[in-house]
Design a protein around this motif. Structure first.
Motif: not given
Length: 451
Positions: A274-282
């Protein structure tokens, strides 16, 4: 090689003149696409007739480039066959968007440069450069017209009345249709179209409006798909976390310590995903908005590739994949080392993950004139032809059934494309299902990017 350098002036003058010039360059580009199959040097020798309607009675010069920045047509008859390199052309090729600037040369003459990309099915074919120079003689001619009107006022009033009635009847209805269309777009009705039977004088404007409506509709659809994709990608790890915590709570009286530890490891895995998805999105949003600063310097591209390969050797050995590279000499380019390392790691890792034991990933590096080319090729599973147009889309996965096994967020290729684009480069893909995939990156050795 011919270099063009001017001094940029007056932003206000640019805004006053740019819209008209961009529109006319767009009309030229669309007309050339409609009447040309391939932009070659032989075609350039015969293209003057196509351009004649666009430069008649105008103080304008038109230059047509192919995809290698070579001049195929120059109505000024000076640069045909030359290769030009300047900022506007690099930006147009890299972003596939029109660019323009107002310049002033040493004698005080102001020149508006407008460049518009020639795109066929989204692929860059070349560009139209429209050069419009100010001319003092034009202002004098305009002054003489005003003086003549003052001397012959009465006849002109009668003529103006007649012409006014004629023009109103001819042009008011198309303008009313255009006003209604703009109102429809403002209200979100992107399916509204203006009839092509509107007066021929308005045909270019009508076509541009209809294209605008189509593009806005596509953007709206992409936004909806993006929201749906984000919701789905975030929903998956959240659902897994919910199941784990509910299971622990239900069995809190009987669950043993070792089972709790296993569940906690699963919680850590899903939380990290979940953290990776949010970081990649930002990160991707910053790239797309050009808010990401680049640490650009002249460096050996070989070193960046070698470091990326070294990091991925354990992964390759674990999957029984051979990484092969053959860099015979150093090739220098101006780029952001860490950003491109991220691109190479993503592409090479894909070649490892989407492959079978005993497979191979080959990395090639070479230079051609003022550009650097990188090829990353594997003999793995390949990509079906119907999926190729979408693989750079956010969250797009070719095989959704294997997504959980191969890992990743589904944003790697989108991020790679944006990083390459920020360097005014291009990334393309060739693939055959069951045979393997080849990614090709091409970028200029020297770039001008905001630091």
């Amino acid at each position: 090689m011919i270099n063009i350098t001017y001094i940029s002036v007056s932003k206000r003058e640019l805004e006053l003149n740019a819209r008209r010039s961009v529109f006319r360059a767009n009309v030229i580009a669309r007309d050339l696409l409609a009447n040309t199959d391939e932009f070659t040097e032989d075609w350039g020798l015969k293209a003057d007739a196509l351009l004649a309607p666009f430069i008649k009675d105008e103080q304008v010069r038109v230059i047509i480039f192919n995809d290698l920045d070579r001049v195929l047509v120059d109505t000024g008859a000076k640069l045909r066959g030359s290769t030009l390199e300047f900022q506007l052309l690099n930006e147009c090729r890299g972003r596939k968007e029109p660019r323009y600037a107002l310049y002033q040369v040493s004698d005080g003459t102001k020149t508006l440069y407008t460049i518009y990309p020639i795109l066929r099915d989204g692929q860059y074919q070349g560009a139209v450069l429209r050069i419009e120079e100010s001319d003092p003689a034009f202002s004098l001619s305009l002054g003489k017209i005003v003086q003549d009107m003052a001397l012959h006022g009465l006849p002109m009033i009668g003529l103006a009345s007649f012409l006014g009635h004629f023009l109103l009847s001819k042009y008011l209805e198309p303008l009313n249709q255009l006003e209604m269309g703009v109102g429809a777009l403002i209200r979100g009705n992107f399916d509204y179209r203006i009839s092509k039977e509107t007066g021929s004088d308005f045909s270019p404007l009508t076509n541009s409006f209809n294209v605008l409506g189509t593009r806005l509709g596509e953007v709206e659809e992409q936004q909806s798909e993006f929201v749906a994709s984000v919701s789905h990608e975030i929903k998956t790890p959240i659902a897994a976390l919910k199941i784990i915590t509910e299971s622990l709570l239900e069995a809190k009286e009987t669950v043993d310590r070792e089972t709790v530890f296993d569940f906690l490891k699963d919680v850590e895995t899903e939380s990290e995903r979940l953290h990776e998805i949010v970081e990649d999105l930002l990160y991707l949003v910053k790239l797309e908005k050009k808010q990401m600063s680049l640490d650009v310097d002249v460096r050996p591209m070989n070193r960046c590739l070698e470091d990326s390969i070294q990091l991925l050797l354990p992964m390759a050995n674990q999957n029984q994949i051979t990484l092969h590279s053959n860099f015979t000499h150093k090739i220098f380019a101006e780029f952001d080392y860490n950003r491109f390392k991220q691109v190479f790691i993503n592409l090479i890792a894909n070649g490892i993950k989407y492959n079978s034991p005993g497979g191979r990933v080959t990395i090639r590096l070479y230079e051609e004139r003022q550009r650097v080319h990188i090829e990353i090729e594997d003999d793995g599973w390949g990509i079906p032809e119907e999926d190729l147009p979408y693989i750079f889309n956010r969250f797009y996965r070719v095989d959704k059934g294997r997504a959980r096994l191969t890992g990743g967020t589904g944003l790697g290729l989108s991020i790679a494309k944006e990083i390459v684009s920020l360097h005014f480069g291009e990334i393309t893909v060739n693939s055959e299902f069951g045979e393997g995939t080849q990614f090709l990156i091409s970028l200029p050795k020297r770039v001008e990017v905001p630091l």
